[in-house]
Scaffold this active site. Sequence first.
Site, mmCIF file in Angstrom:
data_model
loop_
_atom_site.group_PDB
_atom_site.id
_atom_site.type_symbol
_atom_site.label_atom_id
_atom_site.label_comp_id
_atom_site.label_asym_id
_atom_site.label_seq_id
_atom_site.Cartn_x
_atom_site.Cartn_y
_atom_site.Cartn_z
ATOM 1 N N ARG A 52 53.073 -95.504 56.272
ATOM 2 C CA ARG A 52 51.623 -95.533 56.007
ATOM 3 C C ARG A 52 50.988 -96.651 56.831
ATOM 4 O O ARG A 52 49.902 -96.509 57.365
ATOM 5 C CB ARG A 52 51.328 -95.742 54.506
ATOM 6 N N ASP A 176 28.378 -91.205 65.036
ATOM 7 C CA ASP A 176 29.278 -90.059 64.947
ATOM 8 C C ASP A 176 29.163 -89.325 66.282
ATOM 9 O O ASP A 176 28.150 -88.672 66.557
ATOM 10 C CB ASP A 176 28.870 -89.162 63.768
HETATM 11 C C1 LIG Z 1 33.490 -81.729 61.588
HETATM 12 C C2 LIG Z 1 32.609 -82.914 61.607
HETATM 13 C C3 LIG Z 1 32.829 -83.999 60.728
HETATM 14 C C4 LIG Z 1 33.903 -83.980 59.671
HETATM 15 O O1 LIG Z 1 35.153 -83.920 60.220
HETATM 16 P P1 LIG Z 1 36.433 -83.266 59.471
HETATM 17 O O2 LIG Z 1 37.509 -83.470 60.440
HETATM 18 O O3 LIG Z 1 36.092 -81.827 59.229
HETATM 19 O O4 LIG Z 1 36.588 -84.019 58.199
HETATM 20 C C5 LIG Z 1 31.986 -85.087 60.832
HETATM 21 N N1 LIG Z 1 30.984 -85.125 61.729
HETATM 22 C C6 LIG Z 1 30.750 -84.111 62.577
HETATM 23 C C7 LIG Z 1 29.607 -84.203 63.545
HETATM 24 C C8 LIG Z 1 31.546 -82.969 62.548
HETATM 25 O O5 LIG Z 1 31.280 -81.949 63.378
#
Ligand SMILES: *Cc1c(COP(=O)(O)O)cnc(C)c1O
Length: 385
Positions: A52, A176
């Site tokens: 982990r 993001d």
């Molecule tokens: C898919 C996505 C997420 C979440 O990711 P997972 O791997 O599905 O948990 C977060 N932000 C964006 C912009 C995404 O497209």
Amino acid sequence: MKLRETARFSTICIHAGQVPDPSTGAIITPIYQTSTYVQEALGQHKGYEYARTQNPTRAALEANIAAIEGGKAAFAFASGMAAEGAVMTLLQSGDHVVVTDNTYGGTYRLFERVLRRYQLDFTYVDSSKTGDIASAIRPETKLLFLETPTNPTLRLTDLAAACEVAHRRNVVVAVDNTFASPYVQRPIDFGADLVIHSTTKFLNGHSDSVGGVVVATRDDHIEWLRFIQNAEGAIIGPMDAWLVLRGTKTLPIRMERHNANAMALAEFLASHPKVAQVHYPGLAAHPQHALAKKQMRGFGGLISFALGSLERARTLLNNVRLMALAESLGGVETLISHPATMTHASVPPERRQQIGITDDLVRVSVGIEDVDDLKEDLANALSAV
Ligand SMILES: *Cc1c(COP(=O)(O)O)cnc(C)c1O
């Protein structure tokens, strides 16, 4: 195989974080599928104690993505949402966050349904307007959480301007970057402190793994993220780490093709009489085309377009043959979806209207197939509309 300081993007993608396996010379970092590591004597080990906390496959992936994004360190998690959850533990109850109003649906759910229970407060703003970000910042604002381009209307945030506004008020900026991928856009170059990815999408690129990563630049963040990755334990598994590591090697050539195919399809759709509107930052008609040229390399693999009614959208979706009707994005194969009833079904209808997710809107994650086959598929389906 030692990377020079001056290594360029494609070289970094293929080599960063990876050295031939010390025990065999294997050029590819093995999948270290193990839970623990044998110690030579009490207190004597090779830096690996329990999986982990440390895993060599994961460590290679983390070093690779940190270099790709131009950060100092990265931490890989079981999903994009787990990565976001880890970032949010940098905050304490009473803190306030300013958020792009049209983030990924799972982000909105995490903030509103989970983190509000821990006395975090969120204000959602149209972050394409830097002034709206500035006026939402309060004394207790600790984080600006951005997503650009947004899903599925592809609105952009001026990253340099947003980071400047936030940093002037001592607010940390997290971006993001899942939708763009680091080939198309590197938020740290514009001042971001943290970058988050769902590796499930372009970084892995082959629709066969779920994972997430946080890239950090500040030592205090790095120390905390290393601690929380172990303390909460939402780590990516070695097999998935290996798959993403395989994916990042071809990120530049995949993204070049995603960019080129999406541009061609956006132009095709924009000139089609049955299409009411096309959203793609690469089109001169996109309201932020100039900003896109400034902060993006190419314009990404996602396009969305409006067909005038739900019925017309349904007809199109039911008549494509090559494009697969599915959620998700960023894989080599083209996916087509209906945001209002699929990815954004949990968003209340009034809010969907506000952020431009109309019932007639169709989104395409453009893959890297031959673009003429993709055009033909859309042309055929449009002729049924
Ligand atoms: C898919 C996505 C997420 C979440 O990711 P997972 O791997 O599905 O948990 C977060 N932000 C964006 C912009 C995404 O497209």
